[in-house]
Design an enzyme around this catalytic site. Structure first.
Site, PDB file in Angstrom:
ATOM      1  N   VAL A   1     -36.081  24.918 -48.288  1.00 25.53           N
ATOM      2  CA  VAL A   1     -36.639  25.787 -49.328  1.00 25.53           C
ATOM      3  C   VAL A   1     -36.599  24.923 -50.582  1.00 25.53           C
ATOM      4  O   VAL A   1     -35.548  24.755 -51.195  1.00 25.53           O
ATOM      5  CB  VAL A   1     -35.830  27.087 -49.486  1.00 25.53           C
ATOM      6  N   PRO A   2     -37.729  24.322 -50.936  1.00 29.28           N
ATOM      7  CA  PRO A   2     -37.740  23.172 -51.854  1.00 29.28           C
ATOM      8  C   PRO A   2     -37.516  23.494 -53.334  1.00 29.28           C
ATOM      9  O   PRO A   2     -38.398  23.279 -54.177  1.00 29.28           O
ATOM     10  CB  PRO A   2     -39.110  22.565 -51.610  1.00 29.28           C
ATOM     11  N   CYS A   3     -36.322  23.961 -53.669  1.00 37.79           N
ATOM     12  CA  CYS A   3     -36.008  24.204 -55.078  1.00 37.79           C
ATOM     13  C   CYS A   3     -35.976  22.881 -55.851  1.00 37.79           C
ATOM     14  O   CYS A   3     -36.086  22.886 -57.074  1.00 37.79           O
ATOM     15  CB  CYS A   3     -34.711  24.988 -55.227  1.00 37.79           C
ATOM     16  N   HIS A   4     -35.869  21.758 -55.136  1.00 34.48           N
ATOM     17  CA  HIS A   4     -35.915  20.457 -55.809  1.00 34.48           C
ATOM     18  C   HIS A   4     -37.284  20.200 -56.444  1.00 34.48           C
ATOM     19  O   HIS A   4     -37.411  19.344 -57.306  1.00 34.48           O
ATOM     20  CB  HIS A   4     -35.539  19.321 -54.842  1.00 34.48           C
TER      21      HIS A   4
END
Length: 177
Positions: free
Chosen positions: A136-139
């Protein structure tokens, strides 16, 4: 309910991954000592889970997909995900899944897509509670000014992931043309 866990080595250090019966529910960087079962229970805020260190089929699939991602051969994940959080957190996390590989978004843009510009701080907080690093690409969420902002795994990891994706985005485009 049972959650199976395993440790995974990556170019960014050790990760701990967890899977329940329906999907990957936990993926975080481990800095320092390995997490204990008691610490995992605290992370899930539930004592009704049974925690086992066991490489299930889902965890095996995750390991293969992460290896391909870090090798530049994968830009999306197909392993099923299982979210544990509030309805609002789940909305935010699902919105994160829509940020394309190799691109970034801001907390403000994310709040607008969720239909509530005033929720910028709540969106940022929900991003910070994401228990599925990389998947879950919060980056991919940066400040409105383009600067890197908080990342639970450390800004140096966020920078690495963004650079990896931008570089691999160009390479994968060449292979598909």
């Amino acid at each position: 309910m049972q959650i199976d866990f395993c440790y995974i080595e990556s170019p960014l250090g050790k990760l701990i991954a967890g899977a329940d019966h329906s999907g990957i529910c936990f993926l975080e960087f481990v800095d320092g000592a390995d997490l204990t079962i008691e610490e995992l229970k605290l992370r899930f805020k539930a004592h009704s889970f049974e925690f086992h260190f066991n490489v299930s089929n889902l965890l095996n699939q995750l390991i293969l997909e992460l290896n391909a991602y870090f090798s530049g051969l994968r830009k999306s994940f197909t392993v099923p995900l299982s979210f544990y959080g509030t309805d609002f957190q789940k909305k935010v996390w699902n919105e994160l899944l829509k940020i394309p590989f190799g691109t970034t978004s801001s907390y403000q843009q994310q709040a607008i897509r969720l239909g509530n510009l005033a929720a910028i701080r709540a969106v940022a907080h929900a991003n910070g509670t994401n228990k599925l690093a990389i998947l879950v690409p919060c980056h991919r969420v940066i400040g409105s000014d383009g600067n890197l902002t908080g990342y639970a795994g450390g800004l140096w990891r966020k920078k690495f992931l963004l650079e990896l994706e931008q570089s691999n985005s160009k390479q994968l485009a060449l292979f598909s043309s």
